[in-house]
Design a protein around this motif. Structure first.
Motif, PDB file in Angstrom:
ATOM      1  N   SER A   6       0.840  -1.187   0.000  1.00 44.02           N
ATOM      2  CA  SER A   6       0.000   0.000   0.000  1.00 44.02           C
ATOM      3  C   SER A   6       0.880   1.244   0.000  1.00 44.02           C
ATOM      4  N   HIS A   7       0.476   2.256  -0.768  1.00 40.18           N
ATOM      5  CA  HIS A   7       1.271   3.464  -0.909  1.00 40.18           C
ATOM      6  C   HIS A   7       0.406   4.693  -0.678  1.00 40.18           C
ATOM      7  N   VAL A   8       0.966   5.685   0.010  1.00 36.14           N
ATOM      8  CA  VAL A   8       0.244   6.926   0.291  1.00 36.14           C
ATOM      9  C   VAL A   8       0.216   7.769  -0.977  1.00 36.14           C
ATOM     10  N   ILE A   9      -0.974   8.205  -1.370  1.00 43.58           N
ATOM     11  CA  ILE A   9      -1.084   9.114  -2.509  1.00 43.58           C
ATOM     12  C   ILE A   9      -1.544  10.504  -2.078  1.00 43.58           C
ATOM     13  N   SER A  10      -1.966  10.612  -0.828  1.00 39.52           N
ATOM     14  CA  SER A  10      -2.351  11.908  -0.283  1.00 39.52           C
ATOM     15  C   SER A  10      -2.305  11.810   1.239  1.00 39.52           C
ATOM     16  N   ASP A  11      -1.782  12.844   1.879  1.00 33.99           N
ATOM     17  CA  ASP A  11      -1.718  12.876   3.335  1.00 33.99           C
ATOM     18  C   ASP A  11      -2.049  14.287   3.801  1.00 33.99           C
ATOM     19  N   VAL A  12      -3.229  14.443   4.362  1.00 33.48           N
ATOM     20  CA  VAL A  12      -3.705  15.754   4.793  1.00 33.48           C
ATOM     21  C   VAL A  12      -3.661  15.807   6.325  1.00 33.48           C
ATOM     22  N   PRO A  13      -2.866  16.730   6.879  1.00 35.07           N
ATOM     23  CA  PRO A  13      -2.817  16.839   8.343  1.00 35.07           C
ATOM     24  C   PRO A  13      -4.211  17.041   8.933  1.00 35.07           C
ATOM     25  N   ASP A  14      -4.451  16.441  10.049  1.00 35.12           N
ATOM     26  CA  ASP A  14      -5.723  16.524  10.778  1.00 35.12           C
ATOM     27  C   ASP A  14      -6.897  15.859  10.056  1.00 35.12           C
ATOM     28  N   LEU A  15      -6.642  15.262   8.919  1.00 30.97           N
ATOM     29  CA  LEU A  15      -7.714  14.588   8.200  1.00 30.97           C
ATOM     30  C   LEU A  15      -7.383  13.118   7.963  1.00 30.97           C
ATOM     31  N   GLY A  16      -6.182  12.854   7.498  1.00 31.59           N
ATOM     32  CA  GLY A  16      -5.755  11.482   7.278  1.00 31.59           C
ATOM     33  C   GLY A  16      -5.113  11.287   5.923  1.00 31.59           C
ATOM     34  N   ALA A  17      -4.766  10.046   5.667  1.00 30.12           N
ATOM     35  CA  ALA A  17      -4.060   9.702   4.437  1.00 30.12           C
ATOM     36  C   ALA A  17      -4.956   8.878   3.511  1.00 30.12           C
ATOM     37  N   VAL A  18      -4.615   8.919   2.227  1.00 30.28           N
ATOM     38  CA  VAL A  18      -5.276   8.090   1.221  1.00 30.28           C
ATOM     39  C   VAL A  18      -4.217   7.120   0.707  1.00 30.28           C
ATOM     40  N   TYR A  19      -4.539   5.825   0.761  1.00 32.55           N
ATOM     41  CA  TYR A  19      -3.619   4.779   0.339  1.00 32.55           C
ATOM     42  C   TYR A  19      -4.173   4.076  -0.891  1.00 32.55           C
ATOM     43  N   VAL A  20      -3.255   3.572  -1.724  1.00 34.58           N
ATOM     44  CA  VAL A  20      -3.639   2.762  -2.871  1.00 34.58           C
ATOM     45  C   VAL A  20      -2.668   1.581  -2.937  1.00 34.58           C
ATOM     46  N   THR A  21      -3.208   0.409  -3.248  1.00 34.55           N
ATOM     47  CA  THR A  21      -2.357  -0.775  -3.330  1.00 34.55           C
ATOM     48  C   THR A  21      -1.859  -0.966  -4.764  1.00 34.55           C
ATOM     49  N   GLU A  22      -0.809  -1.769  -4.902  1.00 32.61           N
ATOM     50  CA  GLU A  22      -0.280  -2.072  -6.224  1.00 32.61           C
ATOM     51  C   GLU A  22      -1.322  -2.817  -7.060  1.00 32.61           C
ATOM     52  N   SER A  23      -2.146  -3.602  -6.406  1.00 35.18           N
ATOM     53  CA  SER A  23      -3.188  -4.319  -7.145  1.00 35.18           C
ATOM     54  C   SER A  23      -4.230  -3.356  -7.715  1.00 35.18           C
ATOM     55  N   VAL A  24      -4.555  -2.294  -7.011  1.00 33.47           N
ATOM     56  CA  VAL A  24      -5.475  -1.277  -7.530  1.00 33.47           C
ATOM     57  C   VAL A  24      -4.836  -0.568  -8.723  1.00 33.47           C
ATOM     58  N   LEU A  25      -3.553  -0.249  -8.608  1.00 35.46           N
ATOM     59  CA  LEU A  25      -2.845   0.364  -9.736  1.00 35.46           C
ATOM     60  C   LEU A  25      -2.842  -0.576 -10.943  1.00 35.46           C
ATOM     61  N   GLY A  26      -2.743  -1.874 -10.687  1.00 31.06           N
ATOM     62  CA  GLY A  26      -2.799  -2.865 -11.756  1.00 31.06           C
ATOM     63  C   GLY A  26      -4.145  -2.905 -12.442  1.00 31.06           C
ATOM     64  N   VAL A  27      -5.206  -2.839 -11.662  1.00 31.78           N
ATOM     65  CA  VAL A  27      -6.562  -2.835 -12.229  1.00 31.78           C
ATOM     66  C   VAL A  27      -6.783  -1.572 -13.068  1.00 31.78           C
ATOM     67  N   ILE A  28      -6.379  -0.425 -12.546  1.00 30.11           N
ATOM     68  CA  ILE A  28      -6.508   0.835 -13.290  1.00 30.11           C
ATOM     69  C   ILE A  28      -5.769   0.720 -14.623  1.00 30.11           C
ATOM     70  N   SER A  29      -4.553   0.193 -14.579  1.00 30.52           N
ATOM     71  CA  SER A  29      -3.728   0.060 -15.782  1.00 30.52           C
ATOM     72  C   SER A  29      -4.358  -0.895 -16.794  1.00 30.52           C
ATOM     73  N   ALA A  30      -4.876  -2.016 -16.322  1.00 29.24           N
ATOM     74  CA  ALA A  30      -5.480  -3.005 -17.212  1.00 29.24           C
ATOM     75  C   ALA A  30      -6.730  -2.451 -17.893  1.00 29.24           C
ATOM     76  N   ILE A  31      -7.581  -1.798 -17.127  1.00 25.42           N
ATOM     77  CA  ILE A  31      -8.798  -1.227 -17.710  1.00 25.42           C
ATOM     78  C   ILE A  31      -8.439  -0.148 -18.722  1.00 25.42           C
ATOM     79  N   ALA A  32      -7.447   0.682 -18.409  1.00 24.05           N
ATOM     80  CA  ALA A  32      -7.003   1.715 -19.349  1.00 24.05           C
ATOM     81  C   ALA A  32      -6.492   1.084 -20.646  1.00 24.05           C
ATOM     82  N   ALA A  33      -5.698   0.024 -20.539  1.00 25.27           N
ATOM     83  CA  ALA A  33      -5.159  -0.650 -21.725  1.00 25.27           C
ATOM     84  C   ALA A  33      -6.288  -1.223 -22.583  1.00 25.27           C
ATOM     85  N   LEU A  34      -7.281  -1.797 -21.931  1.00 28.73           N
ATOM     86  CA  LEU A  34      -8.403  -2.386 -22.666  1.00 28.73           C
ATOM     87  C   LEU A  34      -9.258  -1.347 -23.393  1.00 28.73           C
ATOM     88  N   GLU A  35      -9.179  -0.103 -22.970  1.00 28.74           N
ATOM     89  CA  GLU A  35      -9.933   0.969 -23.615  1.00 28.74           C
ATOM     90  C   GLU A  35      -9.314   1.418 -24.939  1.00 28.74           C
TER      91      GLU A  35
END
Length: 121
Positions: A6-35
């Motif tokens: 899991s990797h941080v893609i956004s970290d806002v003080p007093d609010l929290g962080a947004v994480y994305v996994t390598e598998s999510v990045l893989g799904v995004i990439s695969a769907i983009a390629a199929l388009e």
């Protein structure tokens, strides 16, 4: 957060962080390629029509993602439609994957390798 790959893609003080996994990045990439017009399927025979019917985990298997800090390297394995120009389609896949991942995650895509597994009709 303790999610594997899991990797941080956004970290806002007093609010929290947004994480994305390598598998999510893989799904995004695969769907983009199929388009991309000229891509018949991802490795493993997953066609655009099958995306909604298959598991995202299976879809992500045709993509390898390496994340180093804020930079991402991606390798996709695709099946190109018969009689298409492999170089032109591969360039379109590279552009589409890079643009989609960067727009969705704000990570910098430094490399997109396209591996042609086969040709389909």
């Amino acid at each position: 957060m303790d999610v594997k790959n899991s990797h941080v893609i956004s970290d806002v003080p007093d609010l929290g962080a947004v994480y994305v996994t390598e598998s999510v990045l893989g799904v995004i990439s695969a769907i983009a390629a199929l388009e991309v017009d000229g891509v018949f399927a991802m490795a493993g025979g997953i066609t655009p029509d099958m995306v909604t019917k298959t598991s995202m985990k299976k879809l992500a298997k045709s993509v390898h993602v390496d994340v180093d800090g804020n930079q991402v390297s991606i390798s996709v394995v695709v099946v190109i439609k018969m009689n298409e120009n492999i170089i032109k389609i591969s360039k379109k896949v590279q552009d589409k994957v890079k643009q989609t991942v960067e727009n969705m995650t704000c990570l910098e895509v430094v490399n997109v390798d396209v591996n042609i597994a086969s040709v389909g009709e």
